[in-house]
Design a protein around this motif. Structure first.
Motif, PDB file in Angstrom:
ATOM      1  N   TYR A 202       7.905  -3.253   5.251  1.00 13.27           N
ATOM      2  CA  TYR A 202       6.885  -3.263   4.358  1.00 13.27           C
ATOM      3  C   TYR A 202       6.900  -4.770   4.041  1.00 13.27           C
ATOM      4  O   TYR A 202       7.480  -5.745   4.018  1.00 13.27           O
ATOM      5  CB  TYR A 202       7.102  -2.118   3.240  1.00 13.27           C
ATOM      6  CG  TYR A 202       8.409  -2.222   2.774  1.00 13.27           C
ATOM      7  CD1 TYR A 202       8.894  -3.212   1.835  1.00 13.27           C
ATOM      8  CD2 TYR A 202       9.060  -1.168   3.146  1.00 13.27           C
ATOM      9  CE1 TYR A 202      10.244  -3.126   1.473  1.00 13.27           C
ATOM     10  CE2 TYR A 202      10.541  -1.034   2.704  1.00 13.27           C
ATOM     11  CZ  TYR A 202      10.938  -1.911   1.807  1.00 13.27           C
ATOM     12  OH  TYR A 202      12.388  -1.754   1.104  1.00 13.27           O
ATOM     13  N   ARG A 203       5.603  -5.060   3.396  1.00 15.20           N
ATOM     14  CA  ARG A 203       5.542  -6.483   2.938  1.00 15.20           C
ATOM     15  C   ARG A 203       6.482  -6.970   1.926  1.00 15.20           C
ATOM     16  O   ARG A 203       6.886  -7.937   2.321  1.00 15.20           O
ATOM     17  CB  ARG A 203       4.034  -6.588   2.555  1.00 15.20           C
ATOM     18  CG  ARG A 203       3.701  -7.990   2.349  1.00 15.20           C
ATOM     19  CD  ARG A 203       1.975  -7.914   2.059  1.00 15.20           C
ATOM     20  NE  ARG A 203       1.773  -9.317   1.921  1.00 15.20           N
ATOM     21  CZ  ARG A 203       0.231  -9.745   1.699  1.00 15.20           C
ATOM     22  NH1 ARG A 203      -0.740  -8.837   1.843  1.00 15.20           N
ATOM     23  NH2 ARG A 203      -0.162 -10.911   1.517  1.00 15.20           N
TER      24      ARG A 203
ATOM     25  N   SER B   1      -0.940  -2.509  -3.444  1.00 15.65           N
ATOM     26  CA  SER B   1      -1.342  -3.166  -2.079  1.00 15.65           C
ATOM     27  C   SER B   1      -0.634  -4.322  -1.507  1.00 15.65           C
ATOM     28  O   SER B   1      -0.253  -4.131  -0.617  1.00 15.65           O
ATOM     29  CB  SER B   1      -2.621  -3.313  -2.292  1.00 15.65           C
ATOM     30  OG  SER B   1      -3.578  -2.463  -2.646  1.00 15.65           O
ATOM     31  N   HIS B   2      -0.236  -5.172  -2.353  1.00 16.70           N
ATOM     32  CA  HIS B   2       0.569  -6.253  -1.849  1.00 16.70           C
ATOM     33  C   HIS B   2       1.953  -6.009  -1.792  1.00 16.70           C
ATOM     34  O   HIS B   2       2.531  -6.622  -1.327  1.00 16.70           O
ATOM     35  CB  HIS B   2       0.264  -7.570  -2.958  1.00 16.70           C
ATOM     36  CG  HIS B   2      -1.001  -8.382  -2.613  1.00 16.70           C
ATOM     37  ND1 HIS B   2      -2.002  -7.879  -3.295  1.00 16.70           N
ATOM     38  CD2 HIS B   2      -1.127  -9.282  -1.914  1.00 16.70           C
ATOM     39  CE1 HIS B   2      -3.048  -8.852  -2.773  1.00 16.70           C
ATOM     40  NE2 HIS B   2      -2.564  -9.654  -2.004  1.00 16.70           N
TER      41      HIS B   2
ATOM     42  N   GLY C 177       3.401  -2.716  -0.858  1.00 17.14           N
ATOM     43  CA  GLY C 177       3.300  -2.213   0.323  1.00 17.14           C
ATOM     44  C   GLY C 177       2.844  -2.924   1.635  1.00 17.14           C
ATOM     45  O   GLY C 177       3.629  -2.796   2.664  1.00 17.14           O
ATOM     46  N   GLY C 178       1.738  -3.452   1.412  1.00 14.03           N
ATOM     47  CA  GLY C 178       1.309  -4.181   2.745  1.00 14.03           C
ATOM     48  C   GLY C 178       0.461  -3.212   3.792  1.00 14.03           C
ATOM     49  O   GLY C 178      -0.048  -3.630   4.929  1.00 14.03           O
ATOM     50  N   LYS C 179       0.458  -1.883   3.387  1.00 12.47           N
ATOM     51  CA  LYS C 179      -0.202  -1.001   4.178  1.00 12.47           C
ATOM     52  C   LYS C 179      -0.796   0.143   3.304  1.00 12.47           C
ATOM     53  O   LYS C 179      -0.469   0.436   2.503  1.00 12.47           O
ATOM     54  CB  LYS C 179       0.936  -0.215   5.149  1.00 12.47           C
ATOM     55  CG  LYS C 179       1.735  -1.223   6.211  1.00 12.47           C
ATOM     56  CD  LYS C 179       0.936  -1.772   7.191  1.00 12.47           C
ATOM     57  CE  LYS C 179       1.760  -2.648   8.369  1.00 12.47           C
ATOM     58  NZ  LYS C 179       0.899  -3.067   9.537  1.00 12.47           N
ATOM     59  N   ALA C 180      -2.000   0.445   3.950  1.00 13.52           N
ATOM     60  CA  ALA C 180      -2.719   1.322   3.007  1.00 13.52           C
ATOM     61  C   ALA C 180      -2.129   2.620   3.037  1.00 13.52           C
ATOM     62  O   ALA C 180      -2.199   3.163   1.912  1.00 13.52           O
ATOM     63  CB  ALA C 180      -4.128   1.497   3.941  1.00 13.52           C
TER      64      ALA C 180
ATOM     65  N   VAL D 245       0.230   2.874  -0.153  1.00 13.51           N
ATOM     66  CA  VAL D 245      -0.573   2.568  -1.724  1.00 13.51           C
ATOM     67  C   VAL D 245      -0.525   3.768  -2.452  1.00 13.51           C
ATOM     68  O   VAL D 245      -0.110   3.798  -3.681  1.00 13.51           O
ATOM     69  CB  VAL D 245      -2.023   2.110  -1.541  1.00 13.51           C
ATOM     70  CG1 VAL D 245      -2.677   2.110  -2.765  1.00 13.51           C
ATOM     71  CG2 VAL D 245      -1.897   0.678  -0.770  1.00 13.51           C
TER      72      VAL D 245
ATOM     73  N   ASP E  84      -6.129  -9.424   4.635  1.00 20.77           N
ATOM     74  CA  ASP E  84      -5.309  -8.287   4.156  1.00 20.77           C
ATOM     75  C   ASP E  84      -5.811  -6.733   4.601  1.00 20.77           C
ATOM     76  O   ASP E  84      -6.035  -5.924   3.816  1.00 20.77           O
ATOM     77  CB  ASP E  84      -5.033  -8.167   2.587  1.00 20.77           C
ATOM     78  CG  ASP E  84      -4.047  -9.393   2.204  1.00 20.77           C
ATOM     79  OD1 ASP E  84      -3.428  -9.762   3.301  1.00 20.77           O
ATOM     80  OD2 ASP E  84      -4.168  -9.945   1.029  1.00 20.77           O
TER      81      ASP E  84
ATOM     82  N   ASP F  32      -5.096  -4.528   6.425  1.00 22.13           N
ATOM     83  CA  ASP F  32      -4.084  -3.373   6.735  1.00 22.13           C
ATOM     84  C   ASP F  32      -3.744  -2.536   5.411  1.00 22.13           C
ATOM     85  O   ASP F  32      -3.437  -1.577   5.328  1.00 22.13           O
ATOM     86  CB  ASP F  32      -2.708  -3.990   7.081  1.00 22.13           C
ATOM     87  CG  ASP F  32      -2.901  -4.261   8.717  1.00 22.13           C
ATOM     88  OD1 ASP F  32      -3.791  -3.956   9.147  1.00 22.13           O
ATOM     89  OD2 ASP F  32      -2.006  -4.903   9.243  1.00 22.13           O
ATOM     90  N   GLN F  33      -4.037  -3.289   4.174  1.00 16.28           N
ATOM     91  CA  GLN F  33      -3.328  -2.730   2.915  1.00 16.28           C
ATOM     92  C   GLN F  33      -4.692  -2.371   2.174  1.00 16.28           C
ATOM     93  O   GLN F  33      -4.493  -1.760   0.955  1.00 16.28           O
ATOM     94  CB  GLN F  33      -2.944  -3.766   2.275  1.00 16.28           C
ATOM     95  CG  GLN F  33      -3.563  -5.142   1.703  1.00 16.28           C
ATOM     96  CD  GLN F  33      -2.623  -6.162   1.265  1.00 16.28           C
ATOM     97  OE1 GLN F  33      -1.533  -6.361   1.864  1.00 16.28           O
ATOM     98  NE2 GLN F  33      -2.891  -6.632  -0.168  1.00 16.28           N
TER      99      GLN F  33
END
Length: 338
Positions: free
Chosen positions: A247-248, A272-273, A275-278, A281, A310, A312-313
């Motif tokens: 993950y981010r 959002s920032h 995890g980096g993946k929707a 969230v 961004d 992806d998130q």
């Protein structure tokens, strides 16, 4: 402040420490034990440079008793601070969800985003006109033009706006356009000149945690803003750098209750920032509220696949609406509302 002397300390070394402490306006109390001598510095220990004491001969360790930050500390202000954002309270019983895209792209995109934010039930909107990017070749934001686009879209729905300030030279543009909340991003958490400038205005400030910042460092940055006279500060946990690549960033949920103990300032989370993946969230958002967060910064784009950064998130409008319903249940379970 407690100063622990070495095992074979001399009287001259003890006297040198006493003199150094007293030169800073504090008094001393020397306690001689069977193995160690301890010197207590009595008074405002913030006036004493810890490093200067540690460098003296015979000193083994120096321990601060009082926290280095004062204005933002819970011990000096027991009641929770509630920040008023154009009539909307952040802090207290109601958890505020701030929705919107990562970046301002076009008027059409921002108009659609504002409609999605309102339809989901969010009361504030986010969007970046100035974008700090890792690569100099990535989209850097539309600047002042982006502020105007953002304002036009949000004003139609009477949505207060949250947007990032990267350079003190742009502050006047933010003030002229009535930006409701100034965001200081992760990379600028310790940009002390910028912190001092936003401390001189009374616009609410969201201060994001640095990528590798400790909680103490983060609160000291908040103290810079507060020391300038602006106490409308909101802390935002957005994940810290770790070794993990799945993950981010690593969302530090533990930071939320720790901050609630250390400071009276409201605390929000940017899932959002983190995890980096929707798909991450919703879970991170629920965890944040369950842990005591006062709000969330959630990225939502009308068409995530077309987002300029961004992608992806970002959630889509329908996903944000579903998430709001789920968050309401979590908030209710911990005695709060959305």
């Amino acid at each position: 402040m407690i100063i622990i002397m070495g095992p074979h300390v001399s009287e001259d070394e003890i006297k040198a420490v006493e003199k150094k402490v007293e030169e800073s306006g504090l008094t001393t109390n020397v306690s001689r034990g069977t193995e160690r001598t301890i010197i207590g510095a009595i008074g405002d220990e913030r006036q004493v440079q810890k490093e200067a004491i540690e460098a003296l001969p015979g000193v083994a360790d120096v321990i601060r008793v009082v926290k280095p930050y004062k204005i933002v500390a819970r011990e000096w202000h027991e009641a929770d601070t509630i920040v008023d954002i154009a009539g909307i309270p952040l802090g207290g019983k109601t958890v505020q969800i701030i929705g919107g895209p990562c970046s301002v792209e076009t008027q059409e995109q921002m108009d659609a985003a504002a409609e999605g934010v309102v339809a989901a039930g969010c009361r504030l909107m986010r969007g970046g006109a100035f974008k700090p990017r890792t690569s100099p070749y990535s989209f850097q934001g539309k600047g002042v033009e982006g502020l105007d686009i953002f304002k036009n879209a949000a004003d139609k729905h009477k949505l207060p706006i949250v947007t990032e300030l990267m350079d003190v030279r742009a502050l006047d543009s933010f003030l002229e356009r009535g930006v409701d909340v100034i965001q200081i991003g992760t990379r600028n958490m310790q940009n002390f000149d910028l912190l001092k400038e936003v401390g001189r205005v009374h616009v609410p400030v969201i201060l994001k945690r640095g990528l590798s910042a400790t909680i103490s460092e983060w609160l000291m940055s908040a103290e810079y803003i507060a020391a300038g006279g602006n106490h409308n500060i909101i802390l935002c946990e957005r994940g810290v750098r770790s070794f993990e690549k799945a993950y981010r960033n690593m969302l530090d949920v533990t930071a939320i209750p720790v901050l609630k103990k250390e400071t009276h300032l409201p605390v929000i989370v940017d899932p959002s920032h983190a995890g980096g993946k929707a798909w991450l969230v919703p879970t991170l958002s629920k965890a944040a509220i369950a842990a005591g967060a006062d709000g969330l910064l959630v990225e939502m784009h009308p068409k995530p696949c077309d987002a300029w950064c961004d992608a992806d998130q970002a959630l889509n409008p329908d996903e944000l609406k579903v998430l709001m319903g789920e968050l309401e249940a979590v908030a209710k379970a911990v005695g709060r509302d959305i």
